[in-house]
Write an enzyme that holds these catalytic residues in place. Structure first.
Site, short mmCIF file in Angstrom:
data_model
loop_
_atom_site.label_atom_id
_atom_site.label_comp_id
_atom_site.label_asym_id
_atom_site.label_seq_id
_atom_site.Cartn_x
_atom_site.Cartn_y
_atom_site.Cartn_z
N GLU A 46 45.14 31.52 9.32
CA GLU A 46 45.14 32.09 7.96
C GLU A 46 45.85 33.44 7.93
O GLU A 46 46.66 33.70 7.03
CB GLU A 46 43.70 32.24 7.45
CG GLU A 46 42.97 30.92 7.28
CD GLU A 46 42.19 30.50 8.51
OE1 GLU A 46 41.16 29.82 8.36
OE2 GLU A 46 42.61 30.85 9.64
N CYS A 67 36.82 31.21 9.34
CA CYS A 67 35.70 31.84 10.03
C CYS A 67 35.07 32.92 9.15
O CYS A 67 35.71 33.49 8.26
CB CYS A 67 36.14 32.41 11.37
SG CYS A 67 37.45 33.66 11.28
N ARG A 176 50.61 16.25 28.90
CA ARG A 176 49.96 17.36 29.61
C ARG A 176 50.01 18.64 28.77
O ARG A 176 49.03 19.38 28.68
CB ARG A 176 50.66 17.61 30.94
CG ARG A 176 50.39 16.62 32.04
CD ARG A 176 51.17 17.01 33.29
NE ARG A 176 50.99 16.04 34.37
CZ ARG A 176 51.61 16.10 35.54
NH1 ARG A 176 52.50 17.07 35.77
NH2 ARG A 176 51.38 15.19 36.47
N SER A 290 33.95 7.16 37.29
CA SER A 290 32.76 7.96 37.01
C SER A 290 32.76 8.48 35.58
O SER A 290 31.71 8.51 34.93
CB SER A 290 32.66 9.13 38.00
OG SER A 290 33.67 10.10 37.78
#
Length: 350
Positions: A46, A67, A176, A290
């Protein structure tokens, strides 16, 4: 708002721990200001868009709720009010407890018209890493798999360079660059000695390189040599001597372990606690398994070559201990694209 979303995407991989926000200022049908979150997270979008213009009576289009708290910079809601903007159109709210509706309330209390929800789904997709870090204390995870047609990442002798072609590898470098960090396991470091940097694209901000290794039993010559260009984070298990690595300039993080492997949930919480919002996992197979088993993968990007390596080749994903097909992680197809001689296919969590 489409322009604001496009501008916000310029911050992907460059603004952590802050969100990648875009802002466009419009008056009398003309764009008079535009901005996006600067590298490192400040200045915010902003204030960038408002710089050097008279925004009296204008409409501000912003991809995330402005914010409302004083941090290292004053609140963006205050900046919009001080600029005498008449209306603010917001794509989605900010779940950060320091904001969470307070920015919208501040604008409305000052007499500004506020409209919310325009292109909300697109904004939340672009901001998914920041939103996950705030709400679930983990980053957004993209799992990249580059494999043969039959899902192998190396031959039986370990040869893997190169299964996919140069166009695919260049696209991987671009991916990436849009993530805060590139993550690999110890096996990938031992097998490939990668640098994991973004090359040949002229980027000014490299992603963090993260290695998950329970005992830090690795020889990472290229990773160490490139520490001056890109940070190296080592996530390890308990009671590991890290002095060698810290002396070389790496940062180390102790994580819980499951058997012989790093606990993937604790790994992601450590990364989130240190500001990362978007992680690009490039293997190996055990780490991929995992993360998938723990439900931590949000997006899978596959680069598939027209080569066949056979059952003796190294599979792209390690053992997951699945007995029932119903227990297999499933993703929805989002995109298919031919890249040189290869096929790129992107899948997202339902």
């Amino acid at each position: 708002m489409g322009m604001a979303l496009s501008l916000g995407r310029r911050g992907l991989g460059r603004v952590w721990p802050n969100p990648n926000v875009g802002c466009v200022i419009v008056r009398d049908g003309c764009v008079i200001g535009r901005g996006w979150t600067a590298d490192g997270g400040r200045p915010h979008a902003e204030t960038q868009a408002l710089r050097g213009i008279d925004a009296t009576g204008a409409t501000a289009y912003v991809t995330l709720e402005p914010c409302a708290h004083h941090g290292k910079t004053p609140p963006c809601s205050e900046a919009l009010i001080a600029a005498k903007v008449a209306r603010v159109v917001i794509a989605t709210g900010d779940p950060d407890p320091r904001v969470a509706g307070k920015g919208i309330a501040m604008l409305r209390d000052a007499g500004l018209e506020v409209i919310t929800g325009l292109r909300k789904a697109e904004a939340r997709a672009d901001l998914a890493g920041f939103l996950l870090r705030i709400t679930q204390n983990r980053p957004f995870v993209t799992l990249k798999l580059a494999s043969s047609f039959d899902g192998r990442i190396a031959t039986a002798t370990g040869e893997s360079k190169w299964i996919t072609g140069p166009d695919s590898r260049r696209m991987v470098h671009a991916m990436r660059a849009q993530h805060d960090a590139v993550l690999v396991g110890a096996g990938t470091v031992r097998a490939d000695d990668p640098s994991l940097t973004v090359r040949d694209l002229g980027v000014s901000r490299q992603p963090v390189r993260v290695v998950a290794s329970g005992r830090l039993e690795i020889d990472a010559s290229q990773l160490v040599e490139t520490i001056p260009q890109a940070p190296l984070w080592l996530c390890h298990g308990l009671n590991v001597d890290v002095q060698k690595w810290t002396d070389l300039g790496a940062q180390t993080f102790e994580c819980a372990v499951q058997g012989r492997q790093i606990d993937p949930v604790d790994l992601m919480q450590n990364l989130a606690n240190n500001g990362l919002t978007r992680v690009f996992c490039e293997g190996g197979g055990s780490l991929a398994a995992s993360l998938l088993s723990a439900g931590l993968v949000d997006e899978v990007v596959g680069f598939t070559a027209g080569a066949m390596l056979g059952a003796e080749g190294t599979p792209s994903i390690g053992a997951m201990g699945l007995d029932q097909l119903a227990d297999a992680p499933r993703f929805e197809l989002a995109e298919i694209q031919r890249v040189g001689a290869d096929l790129m296919h992107r899948w997202v969590r339902p």
